[in-house]
Structure formats: structure tokens, C-alpha cells
Design an enzyme around this catalytic site. Structure first.
Site, PDB file in Angstrom:
ATOM      1  N   ASN A 194       0.989  -1.281   0.014  1.00 18.42           N
ATOM      2  CA  ASN A 194      -0.022   0.204   0.036  1.00 18.42           C
ATOM      3  C   ASN A 194       0.863   1.408  -0.039  1.00 18.42           C
ATOM      4  O   ASN A 194       0.365   2.362  -0.275  1.00 18.42           O
ATOM      5  CB  ASN A 194      -1.000  -0.047   1.015  1.00 18.42           C
ATOM      6  CG  ASN A 194      -0.351  -0.092   2.552  1.00 18.42           C
ATOM      7  OD1 ASN A 194       0.458  -0.812   2.867  1.00 18.42           O
ATOM      8  ND2 ASN A 194      -0.810   0.802   3.296  1.00 18.42           N
ATOM      9  N   HIS A 195       2.177   1.174   0.351  1.00 20.44           N
ATOM     10  CA  HIS A 195       3.126   2.165   0.301  1.00 20.44           C
ATOM     11  C   HIS A 195       3.591   2.584  -1.126  1.00 20.44           C
ATOM     12  O   HIS A 195       4.302   3.515  -1.348  1.00 20.44           O
ATOM     13  CB  HIS A 195       4.218   2.151   1.339  1.00 20.44           C
ATOM     14  CG  HIS A 195       3.621   2.465   2.647  1.00 20.44           C
ATOM     15  ND1 HIS A 195       3.724   3.977   3.220  1.00 20.44           N
ATOM     16  CD2 HIS A 195       2.594   2.121   3.749  1.00 20.44           C
ATOM     17  CE1 HIS A 195       3.375   4.166   4.500  1.00 20.44           C
ATOM     18  NE2 HIS A 195       2.692   2.897   4.587  1.00 20.44           N
TER      19      HIS A 195
ATOM     20  N   HIS B  79       2.287  -5.859   6.006  1.00 21.58           N
ATOM     21  CA  HIS B  79       1.289  -4.766   6.405  1.00 21.58           C
ATOM     22  C   HIS B  79       1.066  -4.421   7.890  1.00 21.58           C
ATOM     23  O   HIS B  79       0.854  -3.179   8.252  1.00 21.58           O
ATOM     24  CB  HIS B  79      -0.125  -5.276   5.741  1.00 21.58           C
ATOM     25  CG  HIS B  79      -0.945  -3.967   5.626  1.00 21.58           C
ATOM     26  ND1 HIS B  79      -0.553  -2.571   5.192  1.00 21.58           N
ATOM     27  CD2 HIS B  79      -2.255  -3.859   5.922  1.00 21.58           C
ATOM     28  CE1 HIS B  79      -1.442  -1.747   5.240  1.00 21.58           C
ATOM     29  NE2 HIS B  79      -2.620  -2.608   5.524  1.00 21.58           N
TER      30      HIS B  79
ATOM     31  N   SER C 279       9.669  22.060  -5.693  1.00 19.35           N
ATOM     32  CA  SER C 279      10.766  23.012  -5.620  1.00 19.35           C
ATOM     33  C   SER C 279      10.988  23.341  -4.373  1.00 19.35           C
ATOM     34  O   SER C 279      11.977  24.033  -3.661  1.00 19.35           O
ATOM     35  CB  SER C 279      10.720  24.310  -6.492  1.00 19.35           C
ATOM     36  OG  SER C 279       9.343  24.961  -5.873  1.00 19.35           O
TER      37      SER C 279
END
Lengths: 116, 700
Positions: free
Chosen positions: B222-223, B453, B641
Site C-alpha cells: 500500500n505504500h 502490512h 521546488s
């Protein structure tokens, strides 16, 4: 007061409730009782368990909260197994310190604790 | 003497019990804060939904602004991607002493990378991009579910979450050996975020993937999702390490992530997925979907929900002649691609609903074609018909269905109770019970599931009658000494063998003695960390806590009972923690069972070092929502940036504060900004802003 005690017991119980189903492994009862501030010895823990198990049909691996709560509440209200004051423990150590040198070695301690 | 011994034993047992209790409480604190953090993510998404639903842009500028928030993360067409993430033009200076890669990769390259990373060197951006291009090419050919057989290499090693902890990967390779033709590996997702070396882990894993394609298998976690990365650290890590090319690298990663396979099957008997399953998980569907459509599994839902509103407007005949449509500065960035993963911005509602109807119409047509229904449906779509799209035809899998399949695989957790319910804690996937597991295994003739998980103290844990194995490979995840990592080896007999480890020498030594007794030093240290995090959380909720306490203090004495304190705190924080057990560590001084709550909260505040000239309530709100703020800021700052214009900042703050019901005038915002040294040509370095409130630190 009783409500407060019951909340405390429930909290401690839940910390050890691995499956979140309001039961706790019987071997952890000792931990719970002791973290609530009591100082029972092993025999007293066994007694407690017997009291708890009285109602249960199949006494065994898991203790449900409903069984544990009333027994434990009584224990706390009656101040059973109350903490041993420090000076008493000190005396206990002194009793084992035969040579009066202010310390006991690990072996001595083990010897005394494992002797019946 | 015997009595003495017994007394000592009693005393000692009590001491051990107290320690054990402390250890468990600490664990609970970390876990509940972690999950509460994930809950915050839900709140953030609610915020976005709120924006989509409620906020009426009063100027084209604002509309522009919101649309930019949602168009961040578009799917790139093949050619576009190649062009903008081109690496060939990047020169590698002679002064560069790091590894130089050439393709096809060879085992020597991998060893060189490992060595370089051990020496804390950084791989040049050109090679990173090159690697990502090759990885993408390779992943595209792979099916959604990888198949592994134990007859080729005798053993398969399965690793769980690594979360940027490179030391753990090194430890695994050290103990188990590098991937090779005789050593197969499956890495079960969550390679990134939280730890500081996510990039290095990915480079190593992708390299081995290319060198030994038959032996190395990666599952998506999920990451592996750019929306999650924005919040949990991977995005930041890349931008810090690659100041010039970070943008391109992130875009490539975003694309590569969605090409990662979703599951791995060993010998057709053991299924490995990152999160879990649900009662609707269907392997046949999963095999057929186009997995690269799911760039971020978190965003799909939102779009679906929000897409209803404008639709209703059109249907009700309100042809909103959007007066600003004509002079719209922002070119409506939408494309009528039938299988496009992106909804266009709401910059132009008419166009949006047109697109929507088109897509939905196409879907319906597809379904009709599949079941050969005569076209007697009315042409205009109504709200109800949109809702019942799901019911239309069983074999017709709408995007919603597919999305749920993927979400469940990546986000679900097992639970001890039977059944299957929504996973509200994480905000995605579900909680599945042993009955769901049983049915699933039977349906596909599987022996057991392996998933990750969730952090486990011993690095692994069985549940559901040993039918579900959780494997977690990031040791010391919460704090040094908090848990071990583990990996599991499976031979042809498919009997799991575990190897545990802890990637920190001192922690390792302490763990050994944990078997005999519990070292206080270890517990104290981890405990300290947990309580610090907890006190921070308490501070962040000061106002709410005061209200809660006042409710119990009818006579306004300034004091409440400790019992009420516990109840009040739980009602505000909702962490499910044993507050009465934790009280001695959180509340120092009490008088006959009563607490002076104001001074207690003041003490907490002093610990957190606030800035005096900003109102403390504002500080509190910022503090509590800092992760959200940071994420929002990062989304606004599309070119990564680190700067956003003053106006953008004002807009963000306005939106945010209106959502959070904070009263803040324009003057208030100006004051806020003035207190920070900003002036970079009218731009705000928002890292400075967040740093000023010590907000840059991530959620634990």
C-alpha cells in the site's frame, strides 16, 4: 470506588488480551494481578485462579473477563496481597545474607529460591 | 530463611510483571498512534472530497488552484514518459565515483551497488532513471499474479515490509545470501516510506529483479503509491537526495509502482499478498485487470463520489452557462480517453460532466454488448442509474469493482472475529475473519496465506488457525528495541522456517537477555519514546481536553478526579489506550486523587516549546494537522521546488482553515507569515514555515 476499580482491572486485562475477545491466557493472570499492585506468591495466584474457575464449565486455557472481574475486585477492595513494605524486603535479604556482608551472590539466591 | 526467599520471590515476580505491563503498554501506544496517523490520512481525503463537493471557486484563480491539486499525478502516456524522464541526455561527470550501470545488468553491478550504499554513496540520477526505465519494461511483461515453483530453486525466501530500512535488507542478505539462480526471493511490498533509505532499497531490489528475473519477485504494497509517499516520506527523501532530477525520478517511480505485480503464488498453494483479502476477493478478476490503471488506490474512490455531483446538475437541466468558461485561463486538462485513469479537473464543470457521461456511457455500452441487451435505456443518465451500475451485470466488472479488489489486497488486516467488515482504522480495505480465510483457501485450493502490512513484535505471527502468516521485515520499526524483523523460508514441503533478527547491535544483545529477564534499560528507552509521542498528541488536543475536563468540573474548582481524567482523555484522543495504567507516567503530581488540569496542560505545553507571539490555539491546530498541512503543501508545490507563492500559501491556508473551522483573518495570515523569514521573491519556502513550528518531523 468500585466502578473505578473495575475500570482499572478491565484496562489491565485488555492489555494482555491478545485476541481482543475479552479472554486472557491463564498463564498471564499472574502478570495482571501483579501489575494492579498486588504481591501474591505463586500459591496465592493458584488459589485466585481456582476461585475464578469455579463458575467455568471447562476450566482451562483462557480466563474470560466476566469471571475474573468480580474476584479481582474483591481482592483489591479487601487489600489482599498488599505490597510488602521495603523494610520487610530488606530484612528478607538480610536473613539470607549469612555472612552479613551486605550482598548475596546469584548462586546463593538461586539456591534459596529453588529449595523447597 | 525460607520465608525470606518467598518474600523475595514475590517481590521479584511483581517487578517482572510491572515491566511486562510497561512493555505492552508501550507497544500499544506506538500502534495506536500509527493507526491514528493513518486515520489522519482519511481525514485528509475527506478534506479533498469536501473541497470537491462544497467549495465553489469564486474566481478562476481559485478554480485553477483546486484543479491543480487534483491533476497532480496524472498518468503519463508512454511517449510522454519517455520524453520527460529521459536519461540519455544526463551527463555523468568524471568526478563521479559511484557505481556506473550498463544494461543488461550483471551480478557485478548489484555487488557494486551494495558496496556503494554501504559506503553511503549515492547512485547518479542518470543511472537511477535508466534503471527505472528498464525495470518498467520488465514489469510490464509480468502478469498480475506471479507464479513461483519450488522445484526450480529448493527454497523460497519471503520478506515483508522493509520501509526504507536498508540495514535490515543488508542483514537479510548477510544471513540468507544474495538472490541467485539457487536462491529465490519474494519481497512483499512496502519497500518505502518512514525509513530514510527507501531509494537505496528500491535500487537494490530492482537491480536484482532485472538480473535474476526468474528468481526475484516483488509484490506491490500500500505504500507503493505516490499519494501515500507524499505523506510518509519517500517523496521528501527523493527530492532531498536528487535536487535536480528528483521530479523526473518521482514520476518514473510513480509509474513503476503501478506496474508492480499484485500477488505471488507459490506452487499454486501459498498466496502472498501485501495486506489481505476480503469476502469478495476474486483471483480471476485480479488476474485480468489492468493493474497499471491504479496509480493511487487511494484516489479512485474520491473521484467516483465526487463525479456524481456535477452529473446531477446537468441532468436537472441546469445548463450552467459557466460564465468563466470562455475566459478560462487554465486549459481544461482532460482527455476523452475511454480508459483514462484520470477525471479531468473540475475547472470546467460542463466539460467534466460531458466527459463523465461519455465514460460511463461507454461502460454501459460495453456491458450491454456483453449481455446483448437491446438499447432501450434512456439516453440521459440519472443519479439512480449510476448507482445501480454495479447491479447491472455480474460479469461486467466496473472500475469500482476492480478498484475494490486491488484496495482489499493491499490494505486489509486479519481479525480474530468471524466475518468481514470495513477497515475504518486504516480507511481502506477490510478486516477479514477466519471464516473468510477458510472459504477463500478452499475456493482456490490453497494451503495458507502470507501477508505483511502489520508490525509484529517477533517479526512474524500466525493467526486464523495458522492459515494466515504475517511476516514483517523491518526491525526496530517504532523505536530501537521495539521489535524484531523476520523472513520465512519455504521448501517444497511448504513448511515455513523463520529467521529473526534485529538490525542494531545493542538492541540485539538486549533481546537475548530478554529471554531470561527483562532488561529495564531497553524498556525504559522505548517507553520514553512512546510517552514523548503521546504527550505531543495530548498537547495537540489541548483545547478539546480543557472542554472535556471542564465538563467534569461543574464547580469550576480547576480539579478533576483521576478517574474522570482517564475517561475524558480517551473521549478526546480515541486511541483505545489503558489510561489508568499510563497515568503515573503522564501525570506527575496529584493531590488526594485529584488533578489540577490546567497546570498539567501548561506543563505539557512548556515541554513543546511554543512560539509566544502566535496564539496558542492556532499553534495547537497547526501542530495537530501538521502532517496534513505538509501533504497539502507538497501537492501544491507541483514542481517539488520547496517553494510556493505567497498567494498559493494564502489560498491553501484559507481552504484549510475554512474546512477546520478556524477563525483567521487575512491579517492573521499575514502575521503568521511575517513571523517567518520568507521573502524569496514573493515565494515561501514552506519547509521554513513548517520548521518554524517544528512541523517537519513526520508522524511516528
Amino acid at each position: 470506588i468500585v466502578a473505578e476499580i473495575e475500570k482499572k482491572i478491565t484496562e489491565a486485562f485488555e492489555v494482555f488480551d491478545r485476541e481482543s475477545n475479552n479472554t486472557v491466557d491463564v498463564r498471564e493472570i499472574g502478570f495482571i494481578v501483579r501489575s494492579l499492585g498486588c504481591f501474591p506468591n505463586e500459591a496465592e495466584v493458584q488459589e485466585l485462579l481456582e476461585q475464578v474457575n469455579m463458575e467455568v464449565e471447562e476450566p482451562g486455557g483462557f480466563i474470560p473477563l466476566e469471571q475474573f472481574l468480580p474476584v479481582m475486585t474483591k481482592v483489591l477492595l479487601e487489600r489482599r496481597f498488599w505490597p510488602i513494605p521495603e523494610d520487610v524486603i530488606l530484612h528478607a535479604f538480610e536473613a539470607l545474607d549469612e555472612n552479613k556482608c551486605g550482598y548475596i551472590t546469584k548462586e546463593d539466591l538461586v539456591k534459596h529460591l529453588t529449595e523447597e | 530463611a525460607f520465608k525470606a526467599a518467598v518474600l523475595i520471590q514475590q517481590w521479584y515476580r511483581r517487578y517482572v510483571a510491572r515491566l511486562e505491563m510497561r512493555r505492552r503498554c508501550t507497544w500499544r501506544i506506538f500502534q495506536s498512534i500509527e493507526y491514528a496517523c493513518e486515520q489522519d490520512q482519511i481525514k485528509l481525503h475527506n478534506f479533498f472530497s469536501y473541497l470537491m463537493d462544497q467549495f465553489t471557486p469564486s474566481s478562476s484563480k481559485e478554480r485553477d488552484f483546486i484543479s491543480r491539486m487534483f491533476v497532480s499525478g496524472e498518468s503519463y502516456k508512454e511517449a510522454e514518459l519517455e520524453k520527460c524522464c529521459d536519461y540519455e541526455s544526463i551527463e555523468v561527470p568524471d568526478s563521479y565515483t559511484g557505481p556506473r550501470l550498463s544494461f543488461p545488468l550483471l551480478p557485478d553491478h548489484a555487488t557494486a551497488l551494495l558496496e556503494a550504499f554501504k559506503q553511503k554513496q549515492q547512485l547518479h540520477a542518470r543511472y537511477v532513471l535508466n534503471l527505472l526505465h528498464e525495470t518498467r519494461k520488465h514489469l510490464k511483461q509480468l502478469p498480475n499474479i506471479s507464479h513461483v515453483s519450488t522445484c526450480y530453486s529448493e527454497e523460497v525466501t519471503v520478506c515483508g515490509d522493509l520501509h526504507g530500512q536498508l540495514d535490515d535488507l543488508f542483514l537479510i542478505f548477510y544471513k540468507n545470501g544474495l538472490p541467485s539462480p539457487s536462491k529465490s526471493y519474494v519481497f512483499n511490498g512496502d519497500f518505502v516510506d518512514r525509513g530514510k533509505q527507501s531509494l537505496e532499497i528500491l535500487v537494490i531490489l530492482f537491480s536484482f529483479l532485472l538480473i535474476y528475473p526468474k528468481e526475484v519477485h516483488l509484490n506491490r504494497g500500500n505504500h507503493e503509491d505516490h499519494m501515500v509517499n507524499l505523506r510518509y516520506g519517500f517523496t521528501k527523501e527523493v527530492m532531498q537526495k536528487y535536487k535536480v532530477h528528483g521530479k523526473k525520478i518521482l514520476r518514473m517511480f510513480q509509474n513503476v509502482f503501478c506496474w508492480l505485480p499484485l500477488a505471488t503464488l507459490i506452487d499454486q498453494k501459498v498466496l502472498i499478498i501485501h495486506g489481505g483479502i476480503s469476502d469478495t476477493t476474486d483471483l480471476n478478476v485480479l488476474e485480468k485487470i489492468q493493474r497499471d490503471k491504479f496509480i493511487s488506490v487511494l484516489r479512485m474512490k474520491k473521484r467516483k463520489e465526487s463525479s456524481r455531483k456535477p452529473e446531477i446538475q446537468t441532468v436537472n437541466g441546469e445548463s450552467k452557462s459557466d460564465s468563466e468558461a470562455a475566459g478560462n485561463e487554465a486549459a481544461p486538462r482532460f482527455s476523452l480517453q475511454p480508459q483514462s485513469a484520470q477525471a479531468p479537473s473540475t475547472a470546467n464543470r460542463l466539460e467534466f460532466s460531458r466527459w463523465l457521461r461519455q465514460t460511463v456511457q461507454e461502460q454501459i455500452d460495453t456491458c450491454r454488448r456483453m449481455v446483448d441487451i437491446s438499447e432501450s435505456e434512456p439516453e440521459e443518465l440519472t443519479y439512480s442509474s449510476m448507482v445501480s451500475l454495479k447491479d447491472v451485470d455480474e460479469p461486467c466488472w466496473t472500475r469500482q469493482e476492480e478498484w475494490k479488489q486491488v484496495l482489499d489486497i493491499l490494505w486489509s488486516d486479519p481479525m480474530p472475529q468471524e466475518g468481514c467488515r470495513e477497515n475504518k482504522v486504516r480507511g481502506g480495505g477490510c478486516y477479514f475473519g477466519p471464516d473468510v480465510t477458510e472459504k477463500f483457501l478452499e475456493k482456490y485450493s490453497l494451503q495458507f496465506l502470507i501477508r505483511s502490512h502489520e508490525c509484529k513484535q517477533e517479526g512474524y505471527e500466525f493467526c486464523h488457525n495458522r492459515k494466515v502468516l504475517t511476516i514483517f521485515s523491518a526491525s526496530n520499526y517504532y523505536e530501537i528495541g521495539s521489535n524484531r524483523g523476520a523472513y520465512v523460508k519455504l521448501g517444497p514441503d511448504l513448511i515455513p522456517h523463520f529467521v529473526q533478527y534485529q538490525a542494531n547491535k545493542t538492541a540485539h544483545m538486549l533481546t537475548m537477555t530478554q529471554r531470561q529477564g527483562i532488561p529495564v534499560a531497553l524498556i525504559s528507552r522505548v517507553e520514553e519514546s512512546a510517552f514523548r509521542a503521546l504527550r505531543e498528541k495530548l498537547f495537540a488536543h489541548t483545547s478539546a481536553l480543557i472542554s472535556a475536563f471542564k465538563a467534569y468540573d461543574g464547580d469550576n474548582t480547576g480539579r478533576i478526579t483521576l478517574s474522570n481524567w482517564a475517561t475524558a482523555v480517551e473521549s478526546v484522543l480515541r486511541l483505545g489506550l489503558p489510561w489508568r495504567m499510563l497515568r503515573p507516567q503522564l501525570v506527575r503530581s496529584t493531590e488526594d486523587g485529584m488533578l489540577e488540569y490546567k497546570s498539567w496542560l501548561d506543563d505539557l505545553a512548556m515541554e513543546q516549546r511554543s512560539q509566544e507571539h502566535i496564539q496558542s490555539s492556532l499553534l495547537e491546530v497547526i501542530y495537530r494537522n501538521r502532517s496534513n498541512l505538509e501533504t497539502i503543501f507538497r501537492i501544491i508545490d507541483r514542481d517539488h521546488s520547496g517553494l510556493i507563492s505567497f498567494e498559493e500559501f494564502q489560498q491553501t491556508w484559507k481552504l484549510f482553515s475554512s474546512h477546520m473551522n478556524i477563525e483567521l483573518t487575512d491579517d492573521g495570515i499575514n502575521d503568521l507569515v511575517r513571523s517567518i523569514d520568507f521573502n524569496k521573491d514573493g515565494n515561501i519556502d514552506f519547509n521554513e514555515f513548517l520548521e518554524a513550528f517544528r512541523l517537519v518531523k513526520q508522524c511516528p
